[in-house]
Design a protein around this motif. Structure first.
Motif: not given
Length: 228
Positions: A97-107
């Motif tokens: 669910a974290a994806q809906q609160f932020g953005v994918p990391s560079s890694s």
């Protein structure tokens, strides 16, 4: 016996071709050279010694980048921070669910999420970072805050998802940009806290976390307010 006499032909013969005058070749060559010179002159731009065109692109200055971009990161976190209780509760139900609160990391591992919370600072655990107990965060979640002196990671650089390797000349500059933002945390956020023992104190924190482990957070703060 008759004698046949061949009369000479009265048809005029084709006149022999006269060689081209030598001076014609020299004239053509001269014209070609002149045309080339004129073309070169038309395509040549005169640049004065003090022209900006003689100055190449400015070298990347990581410190300047950090100073200029840190306020933008702080503003982004203030506008988009998710309450830690809401985030942890969502993650408990669904770790993705974290994806809906932020953005994918560079890694590509985990999401980068701006977060805010108020809690009590405890002792460091095996990570070396203090654990902040946040009321309402479900059991099993560990909220760590990087209070220094070392600030690691590229959470601040990656917070908005709008900064990428393509914005820099190479990987080194990309890494230096992240480090420069971390340096701003040290000077602008943590410097006022130097010499204070925060253990047992209540702090209000805003910052960024990369959720590599959804239940163990290492928050890079963009603001820290000691309440008591």
């Amino acid at each position: 016996m008759s004698t046949t006499t061949t009369k000479p032909s009265t048809r005029p013969g084709r006149p022999a071709r006269r060689p081209a005058p030598k001076h014609r070749g020299r004239t053509i060559a001269t014209v070609v050279v002149v045309l080339l010179v004129v073309a070169a002159a038309l395509s040549t731009k005169v640049v004065s010694n003090d022209s900006e065109l003689l100055v190449g692109p400015a070298a990347f200055d990581a410190a300047t980048y950090g100073e200029q971009q840190f306020p933008e990161v702080v503003s982004y976190v203030e506008e988009n921070a998710v309450d830690a209780v809401e985030l942890a509760t969502a993650l408990q139900a669904d770790p993705t669910a974290a994806q809906q609160f932020g953005v994918p990391s560079s890694s590509g591992i985990g999401a980068v999420v701006p977060v805010s919370f108020t809690g009590t600072v405890g002792a460091p655990d095996q990570t070396g970072l203090p654990v902040v107990t946040v009321p309402g965060v479900p059991a099993g979640f560990l909220v760590h805050v990087q209070f220094g002196p070392a600030i690691n990671g590229t959470d601040l650089r990656d917070a908005s998802g709008e900064v990428s390797l393509n914005d820099f000349e190479n990987q080194i500059q990309y890494q230096d940009a992240g480090a420069a933002l971390n340096d701003q945390v040290k000077t602008q956020v943590l410097a006022p806290l130097q010499g204070q023992d925060l253990t047992g104190r209540t702090v209000a924190v805003q910052g960024v976390v990369t959720l590599i482990n959804p239940q163990s957070w290492n928050v890079t703060p963009t603001s820290v307010e000691v309440q008591q």
